[in-house]
Design a protein around this motif. Sequence first.
Motif, PDB file in Angstrom:
ATOM      1  N   ASP A 119      -3.405  -1.989  -4.754  1.00  0.00           N
ATOM      2  CA  ASP A 119      -2.808  -3.306  -4.543  1.00  0.00           C
ATOM      3  C   ASP A 119      -3.878  -4.400  -4.621  1.00  0.00           C
ATOM      4  O   ASP A 119      -4.803  -4.436  -3.809  1.00  0.00           O
ATOM      5  CB  ASP A 119      -2.132  -3.331  -3.170  1.00  0.00           C
ATOM      6  CG  ASP A 119      -1.296  -4.566  -2.930  1.00  0.00           C
ATOM      7  OD1 ASP A 119      -1.379  -5.510  -3.738  1.00  0.00           O
ATOM      8  OD2 ASP A 119      -0.574  -4.601  -1.919  1.00  0.00           O
ATOM      9  N   THR A 120      -3.750  -5.285  -5.588  1.00  0.00           N
ATOM     10  CA  THR A 120      -4.715  -6.368  -5.761  1.00  0.00           C
ATOM     11  C   THR A 120      -4.211  -7.692  -5.175  1.00  0.00           C
ATOM     12  O   THR A 120      -4.818  -8.739  -5.408  1.00  0.00           O
ATOM     13  CB  THR A 120      -5.038  -6.579  -7.248  1.00  0.00           C
ATOM     14  OG1 THR A 120      -3.826  -6.871  -7.960  1.00  0.00           O
ATOM     15  CG2 THR A 120      -5.687  -5.330  -7.844  1.00  0.00           C
ATOM     16  N   THR A 139     -13.438  -3.765  -5.140  1.00  0.00           N
ATOM     17  CA  THR A 139     -12.742  -4.908  -4.576  1.00  0.00           C
ATOM     18  C   THR A 139     -11.346  -4.956  -5.161  1.00  0.00           C
ATOM     19  O   THR A 139     -11.173  -4.927  -6.388  1.00  0.00           O
ATOM     20  CB  THR A 139     -13.487  -6.222  -4.899  1.00  0.00           C
ATOM     21  OG1 THR A 139     -14.805  -6.158  -4.356  1.00  0.00           O
ATOM     22  CG2 THR A 139     -12.765  -7.415  -4.294  1.00  0.00           C
ATOM     23  N   LEU A 140     -10.346  -4.987  -4.292  1.00  0.00           N
ATOM     24  CA  LEU A 140      -8.950  -5.130  -4.696  1.00  0.00           C
ATOM     25  C   LEU A 140      -8.435  -6.429  -4.102  1.00  0.00           C
ATOM     26  O   LEU A 140      -8.320  -6.555  -2.889  1.00  0.00           O
ATOM     27  CB  LEU A 140      -8.104  -3.955  -4.203  1.00  0.00           C
ATOM     28  CG  LEU A 140      -8.462  -2.569  -4.773  1.00  0.00           C
ATOM     29  CD1 LEU A 140      -7.587  -1.488  -4.135  1.00  0.00           C
ATOM     30  CD2 LEU A 140      -8.297  -2.547  -6.289  1.00  0.00           C
ATOM     31  N   GLY A 141      -8.148  -7.408  -4.970  1.00  0.00           N
ATOM     32  CA  GLY A 141      -7.792  -8.722  -4.469  1.00  0.00           C
ATOM     33  C   GLY A 141      -9.001  -9.325  -3.797  1.00  0.00           C
ATOM     34  O   GLY A 141     -10.044  -9.533  -4.429  1.00  0.00           O
ATOM     35  N   THR A 166     -14.395 -11.651  -9.262  1.00  0.00           N
ATOM     36  CA  THR A 166     -13.221 -10.838  -9.593  1.00  0.00           C
ATOM     37  C   THR A 166     -11.950 -11.664  -9.700  1.00  0.00           C
ATOM     38  O   THR A 166     -10.905 -11.146 -10.080  1.00  0.00           O
ATOM     39  CB  THR A 166     -13.015  -9.740  -8.530  1.00  0.00           C
ATOM     40  OG1 THR A 166     -12.782 -10.336  -7.245  1.00  0.00           O
ATOM     41  CG2 THR A 166     -14.217  -8.824  -8.457  1.00  0.00           C
ATOM     42  N   ARG A 167     -12.005 -12.934  -9.335  1.00  0.00           N
ATOM     43  CA  ARG A 167     -10.817 -13.776  -9.406  1.00  0.00           C
ATOM     44  C   ARG A 167     -10.572 -14.284 -10.825  1.00  0.00           C
ATOM     45  O   ARG A 167     -11.496 -14.518 -11.561  1.00  0.00           O
ATOM     46  CB  ARG A 167     -10.937 -14.956  -8.443  1.00  0.00           C
ATOM     47  CG  ARG A 167     -10.863 -14.531  -6.982  1.00  0.00           C
ATOM     48  CD  ARG A 167     -10.788 -15.761  -6.070  1.00  0.00           C
ATOM     49  NE  ARG A 167     -10.650 -15.373  -4.674  1.00  0.00           N
ATOM     50  CZ  ARG A 167     -11.679 -15.166  -3.876  1.00  0.00           C
ATOM     51  NH1 ARG A 167     -12.902 -15.309  -4.308  1.00  0.00           N
ATOM     52  NH2 ARG A 167     -11.502 -14.805  -2.610  1.00  0.00           N
TER      53      ARG A 167
END
Length: 219
Positions: free
Chosen positions: A164-165, A186-188, A218-219
């Motif tokens: 789940d991100t 990193t997820l989300g 990561t965004r």
Amino acid sequence: MIRHAPNPRGRDFFVGDLHGEYDRLMAALEAVDFDVARDRLFPVGDLIDRGPRSRDCLGLALAPWCFAVRGNHEQLAREALFGDDDAMALWVINGGGWALEEDRASLAALLEAALARLPLAREIEVDGRRIGLVHAEPPADWADIERCDRHRLIWGRDRIRRGDTTPVRGIEAVVVGHTILEAPITLGNVHYLDTGAFATGRLTLVEARELLATGDATR
């Protein structure tokens, strides 16, 4: 939950599940020139079990520069040392066998003192941004941290199992452990740091500003 103001005198570091790997932690801190008079360390919980120096790692909870949260292994220890034989058997099966070689009264006293400094959640301010810390799984909205399912905070794995991100609302980043990974992911805005130090020899230590920069990328 405990909130921490910014650290104007030094740096803040997060570290994955220690599981008794005291020597690996000390080596990692030495490698970054960690200064106990200025810097702060925020472990994700599971200080104890499986590795060779669980008692020493539990004692870190009392160090004035160390601010851990409670993991499921500290919870297992609590239920075992202050509960019944079934709870002790469950703890031993899950890595608590080292406790059988300890003086029980002495260990129980240390655990009780440590638990008083092991909340289920912490929030740290860094450069005007906030980083949350729980052992396993945060709520969907950080505003719910005081009233969410306590079991989920120290045992949950739903988010990582789903990949789940979706970012946790109401906070810039959250750091967790609990689930062993080949490398940090990193997820989300949730950063998973448990790289299985007791089995792999890999202990993940990351500075707070580096973690925030990783999240931005990561965004």
